[in-house]
Scaffold this active site. Sequence first.
Site, PDB file in Angstrom:
ATOM      1  N   VAL A 160       0.835  -1.197   0.000  1.00 13.33           N
ATOM      2  CA  VAL A 160       0.000   0.000   0.000  1.00 13.33           C
ATOM      3  C   VAL A 160       0.871   1.249   0.000  1.00 13.33           C
ATOM      4  CG1 VAL A 160      -1.816   1.236   1.258  1.00 13.33           C
ATOM      5  CG2 VAL A 160      -1.644  -1.259   1.439  1.00 13.33           C
ATOM      6  N   CYS A 177      -1.755   4.234 -12.319  1.00 14.79           N
ATOM      7  CA  CYS A 177      -2.826   3.249 -12.160  1.00 14.79           C
ATOM      8  C   CYS A 177      -3.787   3.266 -13.343  1.00 14.79           C
ATOM      9  CB  CYS A 177      -3.592   3.477 -10.857  1.00 14.79           C
ATOM     10  SG  CYS A 177      -2.545   3.451  -9.389  1.00 14.79           S
TER      11      CYS A 177
END
Length: 218
Positions: A160, A177
């Site tokens: 993360v 992303c």
Amino acid sequence: MSAEPQRELEVLHLGRVDYLTAHRLQQERLARRIAGEVPDGLLLLEHDEVVTLGRGESISAADRSALEARGVELIDVERGGEATWHGPGQLVAYPIIELREGERDLHRYLRTLEQVVIDVLAGLGIEGSRKDGLTGVWIDEQKVSSIGVAVRRWTTWHGVSLDVSNSLETFGAFHACGLEPGIMTRVVDRAQVPTDDPLLANAFARAFATRFGRRPVE
């Protein structure tokens, strides 16, 4: 039948670590966790500037050129997901934990990681949320946390990132992303970050231990 004892979670605050060194540390810890030589672990750190490329769609030639022109290193990695940025001021968390019976669902694992971030944000009075079909955590229409994981023999690695006080400049140079440039936001633009926990590492460790039912030790 008595409940299984709560597992220990060794929390390791590593400071600033370059990406390849952190990758090697993850691999070493992963092998030792699979062998049962160490307990579950949570590596908390920040990186020098780098863009990592996951197993998702390849980065476009235009994005690659833009990043290389800025002198940003690009590294291929084993995690799921696409390209993302890491750098100073961003909290990176690498959980290296054995998923137990009842935890061996990767979708559930990802949703729990998202919930950990949502919990951290809630502690600052920020409402974090999910978006259907996307992995990560959002504040309104901007993304604040990216997640990309890998699992070997039901033991997790990679993890993360949470944008706390880092620059967002490089995010504007490529489709992180797979999303539009400029989509990212930071915690410091939404709330005051505690001076005694500037990367929110301690808050993350507490939330992670709670959500995953581990007992943190340092």
